[in-house]
Design a protein around this motif. Structure first.
Motif, PDB file in Angstrom:
ATOM      1  N   GLU A   9       0.823  -1.211   0.000  1.00 36.93           N
ATOM      2  CA  GLU A   9       0.000   0.000   0.000  1.00 36.93           C
ATOM      3  C   GLU A   9       0.857   1.261   0.000  1.00 36.93           C
TER       4      GLU A   9
ATOM      5  N   LEU B 277       0.794   4.143  -2.950  1.00 31.54           N
ATOM      6  CA  LEU B 277       0.556   5.557  -2.654  1.00 31.54           C
ATOM      7  C   LEU B 277       1.729   6.418  -3.109  1.00 31.54           C
TER       8      LEU B 277
ATOM      9  N   LEU C  32       1.463   9.439  -5.784  1.00 29.08           N
ATOM     10  CA  LEU C  32       1.794  10.805  -5.359  1.00 29.08           C
ATOM     11  C   LEU C  32       2.952  11.389  -6.164  1.00 29.08           C
TER      12      LEU C  32
ATOM     13  N   VAL D 296      -2.670  14.402  -5.085  1.00 33.75           N
ATOM     14  CA  VAL D 296      -3.958  13.885  -4.633  1.00 33.75           C
ATOM     15  C   VAL D 296      -4.707  14.888  -3.771  1.00 33.75           C
ATOM     16  N   PHE D 297      -3.994  15.693  -2.987  1.00 34.20           N
ATOM     17  CA  PHE D 297      -4.641  16.559  -2.002  1.00 34.20           C
ATOM     18  C   PHE D 297      -4.787  18.001  -2.479  1.00 34.20           C
TER      19      PHE D 297
ATOM     20  N   LYS E 162      -8.698  11.853  -4.418  1.00 32.70           N
ATOM     21  CA  LYS E 162      -8.554  11.580  -2.989  1.00 32.70           C
ATOM     22  C   LYS E 162      -8.989  10.162  -2.647  1.00 32.70           C
TER      23      LYS E 162
ATOM     24  N   ALA F 170      -6.089   7.974  -1.624  1.00 32.46           N
ATOM     25  CA  ALA F 170      -5.659   8.064  -0.224  1.00 32.46           C
ATOM     26  C   ALA F 170      -6.614   7.329   0.705  1.00 32.46           C
TER      27      ALA F 170
ATOM     28  N   PHE G  63      -6.034   3.673   0.571  1.00 31.53           N
ATOM     29  CA  PHE G  63      -4.797   3.407   1.305  1.00 31.53           C
ATOM     30  C   PHE G  63      -5.077   3.335   2.807  1.00 31.53           C
ATOM     31  N   LEU G  64      -5.802   4.322   3.334  1.00 30.00           N
ATOM     32  CA  LEU G  64      -6.102   4.354   4.766  1.00 30.00           C
ATOM     33  C   LEU G  64      -6.934   3.147   5.189  1.00 30.00           C
TER      34      LEU G  64
END
Length: 336
Positions: free
Chosen positions: A32, A36, A40, A45-46, A53, A56, A59-60
């Motif tokens: 993972e 990510l 990135l 992404v942010f 998003k 992310a 991933f979380l």
């Protein structure tokens, strides 16, 4: 010290399960992070409230899932809890399904982002497939090991609650509810984090409410566990009432995703959010059923039997669970 002694005494299948769960968590975490980092490298992404998003969020969810799964397996083996071990196998399937959803959604999101003539999706395809493969293969292995652990821990359950079939059924319901309370926190936390990051903005009225949802949920679940252990009917009925409210909340959120007036907000995230909401509703419904079942079992001796196994009752209190035979020896009373 107690944990190390328990680990030494556990059956070989239990030790193998713990080591494999740890290896799976490390492997999943490595994959993972790799996914990510690669994304990135080419996509910010942010930068905005966009579908990117979702990378992310997956991933979380998968990282939290790998750590939560390790907690379930190790705790289940150390406590001889076959319900939690079987539940871990089901949870692994859920994590695998998230990986499959992530594969197809990222294919849709990232194919338009091209780097040196290749879509960004192609850079992470192998890692995503590997993550799915690890979860699928390990679930099969855990299923086989769970069979051996079920036989090995059967005697432990017998020693805890005796031969009374009624007490044993109540104990199984008790352990199922304990497992579902743990699952509730994971699905509530996952939904809240996903909703906050993907859908809401800090200026939205729902933002503060959804953030507060997490600690309140944790408090309610801890209170429910306390009520279950103490056989507090008032506490459990309050928990059942709150579960009904949670069911209404998730149904409302699911319907809102398909409201034409809200379509722009939810459109890119709707498949994943719908799936996660349906899973959350299934877990809540199962918890509601088990909570009512356990409520009906209050006052029939399960609490006292569990307290005996934990050494919380005096010898005089334990006399009712034994009889004295003609030779004057004390024996376990097997009558239910």
């Amino acid at each position: 010290m107690a944990i190390s002694e328990s680990f030494q005494k556990m059956p070989l299948a239990g030790k193998v399960c713990c080591w494999l769960a740890g290896l799976q968590a490390l492997t999943t975490l490595g994959l993972e992070i790799s996914i990510l980092v690669l994304v990135l490298k080419y996509i910010d992404v942010f930068s905005s409230w966009s579908s990117d998003k979702g990378v992310a969020i997956y991933f979380l969810l998968l990282v939290m899932g790998s750590l939560f799964g390790l907690f379930l397996m190790v705790g289940g083996v150390l406590n001889g809890d076959t319900i939690q071990i079987i539940g871990f196998c089901v949870f692994n399937l859920f994590a695998m399904s998230l990986g499959i959803f992530r594969y197809f959604q990222m294919q849709e999101w990232l194919n338009d982002n091209v780097v040196q003539g290749h879509p960004v999706f192609e850079l992470v395809r192998s890692e995503m497939l590997a993550s799915i493969g690890v979860l699928a293969g390990m679930t099969v292995v855990y299923g086989v090991l769970a069979y051996f652990l079920f036989n090995a821990f059967g005697w432990e359950i017998y020693k805890r609650v005796g031969a009374d079939l009624k007490i044993r059924r109540m104990y199984v319901n008790y352990r199922m509810l304990v497992f579902l309370l743990k699952m509730d926190f994971f699905v509530f936390l996952g939904f809240a984090v996903s909703y906050i990051i993907l859908i809401l903005k800090s200026s939205d009225p729902e933002f503060a409410i959804t953030v507060a949802f997490v600690p309140v949920t944790l408090f309610v679940l801890v209170l429910a566990f306390w009520g279950l252990r103490r056989e507090s009917a008032a506490t459990m009925w309050a928990f059942v009432f709150l579960l009904c409210g949670s069911t209404a909340y998730f149904v409302f959120k699911c319907a809102r995703m398909y409201d034409p007036k809200q379509e722009a907000k939810y459109l890119t995230q709707r498949p994943m959010m719908t799936y996660y909401t349906v899973v959350s509703l299934a877990v809540i419904t199962a918890t509601l059923h088990q909570a009512v079942t356990c409520l009906a079992n209050f006052g029939y001796g399960l609490k006292e039997r569990i307290e005996i196994t934990r050494g919380k009752r005096s010898d005089m209190e334990q006399i009712q669970d034994y009889y004295v035979n003609a030779a004057g020896d004390r024996r376990m009373n097997l009558d239910g």
